[in-house]
Enzyme design. Sequence first.
Site, PDB file in Angstrom:
ATOM      1  CE1 TYR A  32       1.013  -0.324   4.427  1.00  0.00           C
ATOM      2  CE2 TYR A  32      -0.064   1.816   4.415  1.00  0.00           C
ATOM      3  CZ  TYR A  32       0.751   0.892   5.033  1.00  0.00           C
ATOM      4  OH  TYR A  32       1.305   1.179   6.254  1.00  0.00           O
ATOM      5  CE  LYS A 147       3.057   3.210   3.087  1.00  0.00           C
ATOM      6  NZ  LYS A 147       2.993   3.203   4.536  1.00  0.00           N
ATOM      7  CD  GLU A 179       9.740   1.408  10.779  1.00  0.00           C
ATOM      8  OE1 GLU A 179       9.520   2.425  10.110  1.00  0.00           O
ATOM      9  OE2 GLU A 179       9.590   0.254  10.328  1.00  0.00           O
ATOM     10  CG  LEU A 203       8.030   2.220   5.107  1.00  0.00           C
ATOM     11  CD1 LEU A 203       7.695   0.963   4.306  1.00  0.00           C
ATOM     12  CD2 LEU A 203       6.778   3.035   5.355  1.00  0.00           C
TER      13      LEU A 203
HETATM   14  N1  PMP Z   1       7.250   3.512   9.337  1.00  0.00           N
HETATM   15  C1  PMP Z   1       6.116   2.799   9.276  1.00  0.00           C
HETATM   16  C2  PMP Z   1       6.097   1.419   9.856  1.00  0.00           C
HETATM   17  C3  PMP Z   1       4.969   3.359   8.692  1.00  0.00           C
HETATM   18  O1  PMP Z   1       3.830   2.640   8.606  1.00  0.00           O
HETATM   19  C4  PMP Z   1       5.022   4.684   8.184  1.00  0.00           C
HETATM   20  C5  PMP Z   1       3.806   5.330   7.590  1.00  0.00           C
HETATM   21  N2  PMP Z   1       3.351   4.657   6.479  1.00  0.00           N
HETATM   22  C6  PMP Z   1       6.233   5.382   8.267  1.00  0.00           C
HETATM   23  C7  PMP Z   1       7.339   4.758   8.839  1.00  0.00           C
HETATM   24  C8  PMP Z   1       6.357   6.783   7.728  1.00  0.00           C
HETATM   25  O2  PMP Z   1       6.400   6.780   6.327  1.00  0.00           O
HETATM   26  P1  PMP Z   1       5.932   8.060   5.483  1.00  0.00           P
HETATM   27  O3  PMP Z   1       6.753   9.214   5.953  1.00  0.00           O
HETATM   28  O4  PMP Z   1       6.246   7.680   4.076  1.00  0.00           O
HETATM   29  O5  PMP Z   1       4.477   8.240   5.742  1.00  0.00           O
END
Ligand code: PMP
Length: 283
Positions: A32, A147, A179, A203
Amino acid sequence: MDIVFFNGEYLPKDKIRISPDDRGFLFAEGIYEVIRWYRSFFYDMDGHIARMKASLEKTRIIWPAAGSFPEIALELIRRNMLEDQPALVYLQVTRGAAIRSHAFPKPPVPPTVYSFARGMMPDNNDPESGIRIMLAEDIRWKRCDIKSIALLPNTLSFQEALDSGFHECAFVRDGKITECSHSNIFFVSGGSLYTHPETEHILPGITRKNVIRIARNAGIAVMETPVTINMLAAVSEAFLTNTSGEIVPVTLIGEQVIGNGQPGPITLLLRSEFRNEINSLQG
Ligand code: PMP
């Protein structure tokens, strides 16, 4: 009624029918993306497309029309009359529907592609005063760089954080903070910014990448080095990043108050630089 995108068509949401044989439903086998609409533009569409294509490749899901995401996203904003509001577009692609078997369908079936737009929900977090986050063992797999829609460890950990009075959960793997359940995390120590490197344990956040760029342009040293739980006492600031929340100050991690318990100067500087970038893109 919301208008959503489903396998090439724009339809009212209640007209969507998804097969019980869909491999997203049976195996959580899909990827996603979430992108933010800022009243007149999508922030870093190129970055989101690149990450989506990387996730498709790593999961061997073939969506030949992956390059059409910008048009789909804009059409959803238009059809749902969200042009003048802050909004998010969600896109999900699964391997498609086939009789349940661990083997990929042979011959391949078309992927299931679903996307919707919605206005930004009012934020319960108070970014001005900062949020509290819980620490938890990183119980996820070793491909967090994908993702994936398989988010059970993330939802379980996030709910545990909420139930314990925290706003988010930071994962710890081998003593290192990786994270959070749906955000990346940064720390300030000795005037430098620290965040976990882009490995298979996090991610590659789009906001993370842009915050690193903005910080370096502002003359702040950025170390893509993990912070360990033992280092937390020496951390003067912390913040989270994600597409919907942008940069969110963190004032408590587990039992450790961060700095003086208030959002720190580097966090506030980055928030204002990020805002300036959005304002300049808005023209
Ligand atoms: N880490 C994880 C596990 C996430 O689900 C997200 C949000 N999708 C992020 C980091 C942050 O990513 P982004 O800045 O692309 O929204």
